[in-house]
Each structure stands twice: as structure tokens, then as C-alpha cells.
Design an enzyme around this catalytic site. Structure first.
Site, PDB file in Angstrom:
ATOM      1  CB  SER A   1     -15.757  11.012  -5.182  1.00  0.00           C
ATOM      2  OG  SER A   1     -16.660  10.110  -5.170  1.00  0.00           O
TER       3      SER A   1
ATOM      4  CE  LYS B   1      -6.190  -2.460 -19.995  1.00  0.00           C
ATOM      5  NZ  LYS B   1      -5.134  -2.702 -21.353  1.00  0.00           N
ATOM      6  CB  THR B   2      -2.231   4.499 -17.941  1.00  0.00           C
ATOM      7  OG1 THR B   2      -2.123   4.223 -19.547  1.00  0.00           O
ATOM      8  CG2 THR B   2      -1.191   3.585 -17.597  1.00  0.00           C
ATOM      9  CE  LYS B   3      -6.066   5.051 -23.702  1.00  0.00           C
ATOM     10  NZ  LYS B   3      -5.325   5.905 -24.867  1.00  0.00           N
TER      11      LYS B   3
ATOM     12  CB  CYS C   1     -22.109  14.937  22.534  1.00  0.00           C
ATOM     13  SG  CYS C   1     -22.889  16.671  22.159  1.00  0.00           S
TER      14      CYS C   1
ATOM     15  N   GLY D   1     -24.310  11.079  24.351  1.00  0.00           N
ATOM     16  CA  GLY D   1     -24.062   9.816  25.420  1.00  0.00           C
ATOM     17  C   GLY D   1     -23.984  10.060  26.659  1.00  0.00           C
TER      18      GLY D   1
ATOM     19  CG  HIS E   1     -17.732  16.173  20.474  1.00  0.00           C
ATOM     20  ND1 HIS E   1     -18.247  15.184  19.719  1.00  0.00           N
ATOM     21  CD2 HIS E   1     -19.072  17.066  20.758  1.00  0.00           C
ATOM     22  CE1 HIS E   1     -19.711  15.382  19.619  1.00  0.00           C
ATOM     23  NE2 HIS E   1     -19.929  16.655  19.925  1.00  0.00           N
TER      24      HIS E   1
ATOM     25  CD  GLU F   1     -15.685  12.956  19.151  1.00  0.00           C
ATOM     26  OE1 GLU F   1     -16.556  13.148  18.603  1.00  0.00           O
ATOM     27  OE2 GLU F   1     -15.485  12.991  20.642  1.00  0.00           O
TER      28      GLU F   1
END
EC number: 6.3.4.2
Length: 542
Positions: free
Chosen positions: A14, A187-189, A379, A381, A515, A517
Site C-alpha cells: 500500500s 526486480k519485476t517479479k 476551526c 484554532g 476550513h 484548506e
């Protein structure tokens, strides 16, 4: 035109960057004049990430219509112009919840409810619904191929490809091609085994995105193509880069968009990436640097503040500055004192929940106010800045939020029990309401006061920003705080809720309940962040 589907899966490990790769491809296709949307399918059983720990899951991204979603939707909105909604992200928990609701209602006419066909049909129906009205829908499946949790999603997409037709569907698999220093080669495996796993559930990938710390050499790409049944031109190398905004150009340089357009028989012009070239130029050619101290409680995982981090970078682009973020645990401010805040050009206190570290945030707001350091509160903050001003300027010494102290003498911040949503409907909450899905969420209008810094920055009387909170300024005690000099410069559409405060006689002290952001992008930035970073630069001249 009927919608074409690109299904994005990940293999081997992941955190390879499926979301960034998918969003970068979407940006190229959008630059070719196509109408593109994106969906994220999350295999976890939570109904949404709203109640998940930020240090485990990262930030919760809030959409325009108030959905609490995976942080990948933030990447999607930063790369393409399409706005995400609650239709663009769903989880195993949400799917099962809906199927069980239908079963209780009698929709299945007494049938035995099973993963196939009932769960897979619900997944397909939501994918089709979320993709409707677009030329291309890019659908990302969370997790890694081989995980038991993602099997229903992969089976649903396999079926959808059969039903829609392979000429309108494409499977793109992102996998790891590690470099082994002792062998001196990639390595491709692992990629071959990952594709074999995908084939075992009936899916043949059409495109392979090979993640590595370097470009995969031609011989290895040919080997991957041969053993994975993929055309060599569809084996794309995606190396580590210094900026995620370099990835659209990297994918385009290998002809990925041409391959996809030919596959879907789409007649569209070449991609115009001039806006992204401008972003990269600004990023590579700063004229200075600022250090922003971000004081929070989830600082051990920067992804908990992903959109804030990116918004600061975008503000740097707008000011031709490199923004360095110094993460400061608010508990360190409590235990070590405000010395930990020294050496920063500006201070940002982002959102958060719970009382751990909150006194450190209040001390931070006091330090910024008294030392005339640019301060942006978001928020929580804003709430801690309001509490600090009430305590130390307005003389309400026991001032607090009922979130942290239900018995304080001056509850200057309290639970919102009633508010008006974006459609004008009245919503109500109580202390007994569930924790999940009960906040004031999504885009809300805000009226800005004449002569305020906020009005100057936005250049508008009315704005719309996204919210995610259940506590607000207590209007009963507000007159006492305002009498002491604090300026309320932004109010909700019904004038009942405080949205923005500003400290007078200070170079730059602005705090907002919403928010900002969530609406900042690398191409457009955001006025509050741009103004804050500029003020931080000006602070260096003192």
C-alpha cells in the site's frame, strides 16, 4: 457521449500513490478538454472516515455538499476542476448499511441477501451514479489486490466491465518495481505476482504503472509487458519525484493519455499543461523562504493535516516563496513553554477535537497575539484564539469551551444546537446525538464585514467555505469579548454564528471557524493562506 471508465487498483504494497497517479491522469485528460470525475471506493467497514483517528487514517476531507471522505478526494480536487460530492466516495460500511436498509424495507422481496449479487449490485449502481454525466470516470479501489476486504469491489468492477463493454472500460494497475542495491537492478517479479493475483479474480490489467525510485529501464519494461499480457507502450514508469505536481507531465511524456484516448476512441486535442508548467516554474524558482509553525495534536502524522500542508505550499507559489513547515506538538507548548515557538515567521493552529493539548494551543494564540506574530487559526484554532482573548484581555479568567470544561464560569464556546444549512434548512443537535455524521458540515455562506482584513483578502462581501465542527462561539457572552476589542468580521448567512475573528492592532491575526484548506488548489491558491504567508514574510523584516 457515454461515460468511459478507468478502474485503478494497487498491488504488492500500500501507499504507492494510487490516488496521486489517478489524479494526475485525470488532470491530463481534463487538459485535453474531457469532462472528468473521480471516485474512491474504500474497503473499510466504517460508514465514513468521520470518526476515525487522524493519526491512523489521515485527514478527513469535506466535500462541498458535506460528505466526510477519504483524503484522496482532496488530491482529486487539487488536480482537476470537478468538485467532489458524497457520490464520489463510499465504503464497505456504507454499502452494507444501504443493502440492509433495503432488506428491512422489503425491497428484495424475501430473497436471501448475499455478497453476490446484492452487495456487488449496490457497488455497481453507485459507481454508475457517481460517473453519470462525465466523459471519463476514474474509479480508484482502496487497499491492495489480494486483501480480502477489497474482493467485493473488484468483483463488482469486473462485472461492470462486462456489462458496459470492454471498449468503454480500462483497468490500470499500479504496482511496485523495487530497486535492489546489492543486485544493481530493478526486480519485476513482485509486479508479475501482483498481476497474477489480479488475473485469478478475472481481471486483466490494460495499463501497468510501475512505481520505483528510478525510471524502469526499457528491457525490464519489455519483460513486464511480455509476462503480464500488456502492450509495452502501456507499461508506464512512475519514478519518485520531488513534487507531486510533476507527475502529470511525467505520465504525458510516456504517452499514457494518447493510449487511453485511442482505447476509448476519443477524438480530442493534445493536452495543454501550461497551467501545470507555471506551477512547476513557481515551485522551482522561489525568491525567499518562510517558516510556519503548525501547532497541533496529530503532528506525528503530517497526513492528518494534508490539505493544510498543501494549502501552505500553494500560498508559497502565489508569493514566490518556499514554505517550510515546523510541526509542533501542542502538548510540548504546555510542558516546555513557548520557547518551542521561537524562530518561526508565522503560526498556524489547525482544527482538532478533544481536550488533549488544548491549553498548549491557547498559550500559542497568546504568544502570537502578544509578540505580533502572524497567526492563522482554523476551526479549533479560532476557538482557542477566542478563549485566549476572553481570558486575558476581556477578563473572563475561567473562559473555556464546554467541549473541554462543562462547568466553567464563562463558556464562551459551546455546542451548536441549531443552525441553517446551505439549502436554508434548520438542523438541530443535542449532547445525546451520535458522534458520527452530526456536525455542521459542508459549504456555508459567510458575510464579511466592511473594512476587515478578511474582506480585503477575499475581495467580496459574501463567500462560501466548508465547515466541520459541532462547537461555536457563544453569542450570550460575545458582547463582553467584543467590548474588549476583538473584532467579529465574518458571520453566517443568518447572522447567528461567528465565522471569522480578527485581533486589532496586530500585523495579521485572523482566525476562521471554517476550513479554507479544502478549497485551495496549486493553480489558484486561497486568499487566506496567501495573505498569511505574505504576512509571515513581512514579519521577517521586523
Amino acid at each position: 457521449m457515454a461515460t468511459n471508465y478507468i478502474f485503478v487498483t494497487g498491488g504488492v504494497v500500500s501507499s504507492l500513490g494510487k490516488g496521486i497517479a489517478a489524479a494526475s491522469l485525470a488532470a491530463i485528460l481534463e487538459a485535453r478538454g474531457l469532462k472528468v470525475t473521480m471516485l474512491k471506493l474504500d474497503p473499510y467497514i466504517n460508514v465514513d472516515p468521520g470518526t476515525m483517528s487522524p493519526t491512523q487514517h489521515g485527514e478527513v476531507f469535506v466535500t462541498q455538499d458535506g460528505a466526510e471522505t477519504d483524503l484522496d478526494l482532496g488530491h482529486y480536487e487539487r488536480f482537476i476542476r470537478t468538485k467532489m460530492t458524497k457520490r464520489n466516495n463510499f465504503t464497505t460500511g456504507k454499502i452494507y448499511s444501504e443493502v440492509l436498509r433495503k432488506e428491512r424495507r422489503g425491497d428484495y422481496l424475501g430473497a436471501t441477501i448475499q455478497v453476490i449479487p446484492h452487495i456487488t449490485n449496490e457497488i455497481k449502481s453507485r459507481v454508475i451514479d457517481g460517473a453519470a454525466g462525465h466523459d471519463v470516470a476514474i474509479v480508484e479501489v482502496g487497499g491492495t489486490v489480494g486483501d480480502i476486504e477489497s474482493l467485493p469491489f473488484l468483483e463488482a468492477l469486473r462485472q461492470l466491465a462486462v456489462q458496459v463493454g470492454r471498449e468503454r472500460t480500462l483497468f490500470m494497475h499500479l504496482t511496485l518495481v523495487p530497486y535492489i542495491p546489492t543486485a544493481g537492478e530493478v526486480k519485476t517479479k513482485p509486479t508479475q505476482h501482483s498481476v497474477k493475483e489480479l488475473l485469478s479474480i478475472g481481471i486483466q490489467p490494460d495499463v501497468l504503472i510501475c512505481r520505483s525510485d528510478r525510471m524502469v529501464p526499457p528491457n525490464e519494461r519489455a519483460k513486464i509487458a511480455l509476462f503480464c499480457n500488456v502492450p509495452e507502450r502501456a507499461v508506464i514508469s512512475l519514478k519518485d519525484v520531488s513534487s507531486i505536481y510533476q507527475i502529470p507531465a511525467l505520465l504525458k511524456s510516456q504517452g499514457l493519455d494518447d493510449f487511453i484516448c485511442q482505447r476509448f476512441h476519443l477524438d480530442c486535442p493534445e493536452a495543454d499543461l501550461s497551467e501545470w508548467e507555471q506551477v512547476l516554474y513557481q515551485e522551482a524558482n522561489p525568491t525567499g523562504e518562510v517558516v510556519i509553525g503548525m501547532v497541533g495534536k496529530y503532528t506525528e502524522l503530517p497526513d492528518a493535516y494534508k490539505s493544510v500542508n498543501e494549502a501552505l505550499k500553494h500560498a508559497g507559489l502565489k508569493n514566490r516563496l518556499s514554505v517550510q513547515i515546523k510541526y509542533i506538538d501542542s502538548q510540548d507548548v504546555e510542558t516546555k513553554g513557548t520557547e518551542v515557538l521561537e524562530g518561526v515567521d508565522g503560526i498556524l493552529v489547525p482544527g482538532g477535537f478533544g481536550n488533549r493539548g488544548v491549553e498548549g494551543k491557547i498559550l500559542t494564540a497568546k504568544y502570537a497575539r502578544e509578540n505580533h506574530i502572524p497567526y492563522l487559526g482554523i476551526c479549533l484554532g479560532m476557538q482557542v484564539a477566542y478563549i485566549e482573548y476572553a481570558r486575558n484581555v476581556a477578563g473572563l479568567t475561567d473562559a473555556n469551551s464546554t467541549e473541554f470544561d462543562r462547568t466553567c464560569d464563562y463558556p464562551v464556546v459551546g455546542l451548536i444546537t441549531e443552525w441553517q444549512d446551505a439549502e436554508g434548512n434548520i438542523e438541530t443537535r443535542t449532547d445525546a446525538s451520535d458522534l458520527g455524521g452530526t456536525m455542521r458540515l459542508g459549504a456555508q455562506q459567510c458575510h464579511l464585514m466592511e473594512g476587515s482584513k478578511a474582506r480585503e483578502l477575499y475581495g467580496a462581501e459574501t463567500i462560501e467555505e466548508r465547515h466541520r465542527h459541532r462547537y461555536e462561539v457563544n453569542n450570550v457572552l460575545r458582547p463582553q469579548v467584543e467590548k474588549a476589542g476583538l473584532k467579529v468580521t465574518g458571520l453566517s448567512a443568518d447572522k447567528k454564528l461567528v465565522e471569522i475573528i480578527e485581533v486589532p492592532n496586530h500585523p495579521w491575526f485572523v482566525a476562521c471557524q471554517f476550513h479554507p484548506e479544502f478549497t485551495s488548489t496549486p493553480r489558484d491558491g486561497h486568499p487566506l493562506f496567501a495573505g498569511f504567508v505574505k504576512a509571515a514574510k513581512d514579519n521577517q523584516k521586523k
